[in-house]
Design a protein around this motif. Sequence first.
Motif, PDB file in Angstrom:
ATOM      1  N   SER A  17      13.683   4.087  10.101  1.00  0.00           N
ATOM      2  CA  SER A  17      14.214   5.222  10.867  1.00  0.00           C
ATOM      3  C   SER A  17      15.474   5.768  10.225  1.00  0.00           C
ATOM      4  O   SER A  17      16.213   5.042   9.548  1.00  0.00           O
ATOM      5  CB  SER A  17      14.539   4.797  12.301  1.00  0.00           C
ATOM      6  N   VAL A  64       4.752  15.585  12.428  1.00  0.00           N
ATOM      7  CA  VAL A  64       5.862  14.727  12.877  1.00  0.00           C
ATOM      8  C   VAL A  64       5.838  14.451  14.369  1.00  0.00           C
ATOM      9  O   VAL A  64       6.665  13.679  14.869  1.00  0.00           O
ATOM     10  CB  VAL A  64       7.230  15.329  12.485  1.00  0.00           C
ATOM     11  N   ARG A  67       6.775  11.097  16.270  1.00  0.00           N
ATOM     12  CA  ARG A  67       7.628  10.278  15.403  1.00  0.00           C
ATOM     13  C   ARG A  67       9.058  10.808  15.336  1.00  0.00           C
ATOM     14  O   ARG A  67      10.008  10.030  15.234  1.00  0.00           O
ATOM     15  CB  ARG A  67       7.058  10.226  13.984  1.00  0.00           C
ATOM     16  N   ASN A  84      11.585   8.444  13.250  1.00  0.00           N
ATOM     17  CA  ASN A  84      11.071   7.081  13.334  1.00  0.00           C
ATOM     18  C   ASN A  84       9.730   6.976  12.605  1.00  0.00           C
ATOM     19  O   ASN A  84       9.081   7.984  12.324  1.00  0.00           O
ATOM     20  CB  ASN A  84      10.889   6.680  14.799  1.00  0.00           C
ATOM     21  N   SER A  85       9.323   5.753  12.335  1.00  0.00           N
ATOM     22  CA  SER A  85       8.039   5.495  11.673  1.00  0.00           C
ATOM     23  C   SER A  85       7.879   6.363  10.429  1.00  0.00           C
ATOM     24  O   SER A  85       6.846   7.009  10.221  1.00  0.00           O
ATOM     25  CB  SER A  85       6.880   5.749  12.643  1.00  0.00           C
ATOM     26  N   LYS A  87       7.275   7.877   6.785  1.00  0.00           N
ATOM     27  CA  LYS A  87       6.217   7.698   5.799  1.00  0.00           C
ATOM     28  C   LYS A  87       6.692   8.245   4.453  1.00  0.00           C
ATOM     29  O   LYS A  87       7.560   9.127   4.412  1.00  0.00           O
ATOM     30  CB  LYS A  87       4.968   8.469   6.235  1.00  0.00           C
ATOM     31  N   ASP A  90       7.150  11.908   4.084  1.00  0.00           N
ATOM     32  CA  ASP A  90       8.296  12.569   4.722  1.00  0.00           C
ATOM     33  C   ASP A  90       9.437  12.797   3.731  1.00  0.00           C
ATOM     34  O   ASP A  90      10.431  13.441   4.075  1.00  0.00           O
ATOM     35  CB  ASP A  90       8.821  11.726   5.888  1.00  0.00           C
TER      36      ASP A  90
END
Length: 125
Positions: A17, A64, A67, A84-85, A87, A90
């Motif tokens: 995060s 997104v 997330r 958050n979460s 990847k 991103d």
Amino acid sequence: QVRLVESGGGLVQAGGSLRLSCAASARTFSTYAMGWFRQAPGKEREFVAAINWSGGSTNYADSVKGRFTISRDNAKNTVYLQMNSLKPEDTAIYYCAASRQTRLIPTKVGNYDYWGQGTQVTVSS
């Protein structure tokens, strides 16, 4: 004139995060819709999330949703993007932007009047 300064970017592992902040100089900050965009190398700048002047309405890119969370604190002239979460996809430079539009939450680059300098987010796999 509105000056926007982003912070909070960095390097994080996939699944981690980050929280981005964008501080605005305008005394009329609470009258602007605010948005976050991102641009990866070789790609066009794309919409990530936006919030209306009061914070009561938000909009997210499908990639997104669930997330990322956009929020704002008008007393502090600041907008946030909780990510958050994360990847690897991103990974990009993230830009904060301000729009004078008040009727709808703007999602296009051309709808925004002021931009920050960007902050790098890198997600490693």
